[in-house]
Design a protein around this motif. Structure first.
Motif, PDB file in Angstrom:
ATOM      1  N   ASN A   1      13.014 -63.587 -15.163  1.00  0.00           N
ATOM      2  CA  ASN A   1      11.620 -63.705 -14.611  1.00  0.00           C
ATOM      3  C   ASN A   1      10.475 -63.563 -15.680  1.00  0.00           C
ATOM      4  O   ASN A   1       9.536 -64.193 -15.711  1.00  0.00           O
ATOM      5  N   THR A   2      10.911 -62.434 -16.772  1.00  0.00           N
ATOM      6  CA  THR A   2       9.834 -62.347 -17.743  1.00  0.00           C
ATOM      7  C   THR A   2       9.767 -63.718 -18.889  1.00  0.00           C
ATOM      8  O   THR A   2       8.827 -64.109 -19.243  1.00  0.00           O
TER       9      THR A   2
ATOM     10  N   TYR B   1       5.065 -60.722 -11.434  1.00  0.00           N
ATOM     11  CA  TYR B   1       5.238 -61.627 -12.814  1.00  0.00           C
ATOM     12  C   TYR B   1       4.260 -62.930 -12.998  1.00  0.00           C
ATOM     13  O   TYR B   1       4.024 -63.216 -13.960  1.00  0.00           O
TER      14      TYR B   1
ATOM     15  N   SER C   1       7.916 -65.911 -16.903  1.00  0.00           N
ATOM     16  CA  SER C   1       6.619 -65.795 -16.975  1.00  0.00           C
ATOM     17  C   SER C   1       5.848 -66.354 -18.462  1.00  0.00           C
ATOM     18  O   SER C   1       4.709 -66.695 -18.679  1.00  0.00           O
TER      19      SER C   1
END
Length: 325
Positions: free
Chosen positions: A183-184, A227, A187
């Protein structure tokens, strides 16, 4: 010690396993001698007996995920991936097999040797995804049904005409280099796409949970908001968090090469990320978590060539501004 959740197929897996092994060993160690070189040399190679059940097999990385019993004098019961010394032995193993093996730890690096199947799998269905290696470029993607963070029903077919970047996660994942890292990375990609209106309009991102029991739309919304804020988003118009039924996830796992196994409330899973081209076909697929955000962003832009253009250099620079890779 309670069981933990680990994912197979990772560039950081060896370091992580080494850390866990040294930590667990430290907890049960009764003494140490910092001044004895002889003691240090003896501790470099250790042998233990491992007993457990195979969760999944990855022939590409020559590893198996084993849900094993506590190892007396060394570490507690947990499920985690282990390299296998004899790759040929993988052909004789299957998910669900109960095994006994020698766990050899040399300078913190574990490997399984002399694997013996003590009980063959009962014939119960294998964890989702175990019957498939990976989706192939150009392959039509089935119209899987999902429910997003707003409780709205969505399907993959509704995104035709756009390139879709998707990955699989669950919100309770405790390891920063696994689901949170996915998810990072998303992002960072999302932040870069927002700087290119044409690319933004031609793409869509999906983080799909395989934990339907716990990841309700409300949980996904709360989880995803953090996020989105880091990417500069204020709403889920371009990057959605979604979940599907257990039956649908089984089929998705088979198609996307995803292995998910739940045991006593803990989840063991592999990792799978894919780009679906605007015509609804697989454009590219990424195993594990060792893919780089600039590379995936570049592939995503390639998948919509003709609608948008952006140089690889700008892609890398845009992401690196927010997070050095």
């Amino acid at each position: 010690m309670s069981k933990q959740c680990f994912s197979a197929g990772s560039r950081t897996r060896s370091a992580l396993i080494a850390f866990i092994i040294f930590t667990c060993a430290g907890l049960v160690s009764t003494s140490c001698n910092n001044n004895s070189s002889q003691s240090t040399n003896q501790s470099q190679t250790q042998r233990y007996t491992l007993k457990g059940k195979i969760i999944s097999i990855d022939k590409q990385t020559k590893e198996i995920v084993v849900d094993h019993e506590a190892i007396p004098g060394f570490m507690g019961a947990m499920a985690m991936p282990y390299p296998v010394k004899d790759a040929a032995s993988l052909d004789q193993l299957a998910p669900g097999d109960e095994i006994r093996a020698d766990l050899v730890v040399n300078n913190g690096q574990p490997v399984l040797e002399n694997i013996v199947v003590t009980k063959k799998a009962s014939g119960a269905p294998a964890p989702s995804g175990t019957g498939r290696v990976q989706p192939q470029p150009g392959e039509d993607v089935p119209d899987f049904k999902l429910v997003n963070q707003d409780g709205k029903r969505i399907s993959l077919s509704q995104f035709k005409g756009k390139a879709v970047l998707l990955t699989f996660i669950y919100t309770r994942c405790p390891l920063p280099d696994y689901c949170p890292l996915m998810n990072t990375n998303f992002s960072l990609i999302e932040k870069s796409l927002r700087k290119n209106p044409s690319a933004f309009a031609s793409t869509h991102l999906l983080s799909i949970s395989f934990d339907s029991k716990n990841d309700t739309p409300r949980v996904l919304r709360t989880y995803g908001e953090g996020y989105l804020k880091s990417s500069g988003d204020r709403k889920f118009d371009h990057w959605e968090f979604a979940v599907t039924s257990a039956d649908e996830m089984t089929e998705m796992g088979k198609f996307f090469g995803l292995v998910v196994k739940e045991d006593q409330g803990q989840i063991v899973h592999s990792m799978s990320t894919a780009i679906i081209s605007p015509d609804g076909k697989i454009f590219s697929w990424y195993h594990g978590n060792d893919w780089k955000s600039p590379d995936v962003l570049n592939d995503l832009l390639k998948s919509v060539e003709g609608k948008t253009t952006a140089s690889r250099l700008e892609s890398e620079r845009s992401i690196s501004d927010g997070h050095p890779l």
